[in-house]
Design an enzyme around this catalytic site. Structure first.
Site, PDB file in Angstrom:
ATOM      1  CD  GLN A  93     -68.262  53.043 -81.498  1.00 43.63           C
ATOM      2  OE1 GLN A  93     -68.638  53.064 -80.048  1.00 43.63           O
ATOM      3  NE2 GLN A  93     -67.764  51.904 -82.040  1.00 43.63           N
ATOM      4  CG  ASP A  96     -76.717  61.931 -82.315  1.00 42.32           C
ATOM      5  OD1 ASP A  96     -76.135  62.290 -81.720  1.00 42.32           O
ATOM      6  OD2 ASP A  96     -76.917  60.228 -81.794  1.00 42.32           O
ATOM      7  CG  HIS A 111     -69.213  54.053 -87.078  1.00 44.63           C
ATOM      8  ND1 HIS A 111     -69.502  53.790 -86.023  1.00 44.63           N
ATOM      9  CD2 HIS A 111     -68.446  53.607 -87.969  1.00 44.63           C
ATOM     10  CE1 HIS A 111     -69.122  52.175 -85.587  1.00 44.63           C
ATOM     11  NE2 HIS A 111     -67.645  52.925 -86.830  1.00 44.63           N
ATOM     12  CB  CYS A 141     -75.336  63.580-108.120  1.00 47.68           C
ATOM     13  SG  CYS A 141     -74.020  65.009-108.037  1.00 47.68           S
ATOM     14  CB  THR A 180     -69.104  52.439 -77.310  1.00 45.70           C
ATOM     15  OG1 THR A 180     -68.744  50.829 -77.781  1.00 45.70           O
ATOM     16  CG2 THR A 180     -68.504  52.918 -76.767  1.00 45.70           C
ATOM     17  CD  GLU A 207     -76.024  47.118 -70.051  1.00 45.74           C
ATOM     18  OE1 GLU A 207     -76.046  46.516 -70.763  1.00 45.74           O
ATOM     19  OE2 GLU A 207     -78.076  46.907 -69.507  1.00 45.74           O
TER      20      GLU A 207
HETATM   21 ZN   LIG Z   1     -72.561  63.200-108.421  1.00 45.81          ZN
END
Ligand SMILES: [Zn+2]
Length: 248
Positions: A93, A96, A111, A141, A180, A207
Site C-alpha cells: 500500500q 515509496d 496505491h 505533458c 497496516t 498494534e
Molecule cells: Zn499527455
C-alpha cells in the site's frame, strides 16, 4: 507459523514498514500536513482545486523518501523472495520505493508510486524524481501539453490492477500482512478472501489491526523485529526439510 518453499506467499505491507524508515505515510492516519488534512491534498477534488498544493505535498514526500533508507524488514522480505522465487508476491500500500531499494522484485504498488507521474490525458506513467514546488514549475505533458499529476491512487480512486492482485491471492497458500491498520479497503478485505479459501493468515505489527479477529495468528512487534525472525525461521525450516529429504 511456518512456511517453506512449497508454499505460495502473498505479502501485503502498509504504513508501518515505511514508518520504521522514518516516513510518514499520511494515508488513513488522520495526520496533518502544513495544517491541511490529507483529504485536502490527496483527492481528485484537491487536484482540480489546487494542483500546486498537491504537487508541493508530493514533492515534499519525494524529498523525504529520497532521504530514507530501506530497513531490516524490507531486506528480510527481499531475502525470502530470493528463496521462494515466483512463489512469492508482494503487494504494498506504500508509494515509496523502499521495497525496491531493499531488493524486492516481484512487487506491486496498489496505491501507485511516488517516483512516477502521468499525464491526465495520455495516462501512461513515467519515472519522475523531480520536485514541483511553485505554480510556475507545474509540469505539463511533452506530448499533448495537458497537466502531469502524481501517479498515486487518491482517496476515491480505484487501486491499481486489482485483477492481478486477486489472481495472486487466489493462488496463495499463506497470507502475510505487515504493518497496516486493517481499515483501508479493499486491502483490509484480503484476509477475508484468504479465510474463504481456507489458507493460513498471519499479521505482524506493534498494534492489533482493526480486522485482527480474522487472522489465524498475530505476531505482536514491529516489522523490523519480527520479519527478520521470520526469515530465520524460514531458513531453518528449509534446511531441516532438505536434511530430512537427504536422510530419507
Ligand atoms: Zn499527455
Amino acid at each position: 507459523m511456518r512456511f517453506g518453499k512449497q508454499d505460495r506467499l502473498f505479502v501485503l505491507t502498509g504504513a508501518g514498514i515505511s514508518a520504521e524508515s522514518g516516513l510518514a505515510t499520511f494515508r488513513g492516519s488522520g495526520g496533518l500536513w502544513n495544517g491541511h488534512r490529507v483529504e485536502e491534498v490527496a483527492t481528485p477534488e484537491a487536484w482540480e482545486a489546487n494542483p500546486e498544493l498537491v504537487w508541493r505535498f508530493y514533492s515534499m514526500r519525494r524529498r523525504d523518501a529520497t532521504d530514507a533508507q530501506p530497513n531490516a524488514a524490507h531486506r528480510a522480505l527481499a531475502a525470502i523472495e530470493e528463496q521462494m522465487g515466483d512463489r512469492f508476491y508482494l503487494c504494498t500500500q506504500n508509494v515509496d520505493d523502499l521495497h525496491e531499494r531493499g531488493g524486492s522484485r516481484r512487487l506491486h504498488h496498489m496505491h501507485g508510486e511516488l517516483f512516477q507521474s502521468r499525464c491526465v490525458s495520455c495516462e501512461r506513467p513515467f519515472s519522475d524524481r523531480k520536485f514541483y514546488e511553485s505554480a510556475a514549475a507545474l509540469p505539463a505533458c511533452e506530448t499533448c501539453g495537458e497537466p502531469v499529476r502524481p501517479h498515486i491512487v487518491w482517496f476515491g480512486e480505484i487501486p491499481l490492477d486489482m485483477e492481478g492482485i486477486y489472481r495472486q491471492l487466489d493462488r496463495a497458500t499463506v497470507l502475510l500482512v505487515i504493518g497496516t491498520s486493517g481499515s483501508v479497503y479493499p486491502a483490509a478485505g484480503f484476509v477475508h478472501i484468504a479465510n474463504q479459501r481456507g489458507i493460513r493468515t498471519m499479521y505482524i505489527g506493534p498494534e492489533e489491526p482493526q480486522n485482527a479477529e480474522a487472522f489465524d495468528e498475530i505476531l505482536s512487534g514491529t516489522a523490523t523485529e519480527i520479519v527478520p525472525q521470520l526469515l530465520y525461521t524460514f531458513r531453518s525450516f528449509q534446511s531441516r526439510c532438505q536434511n530430512a529429504a537427504r536422510d530419507y
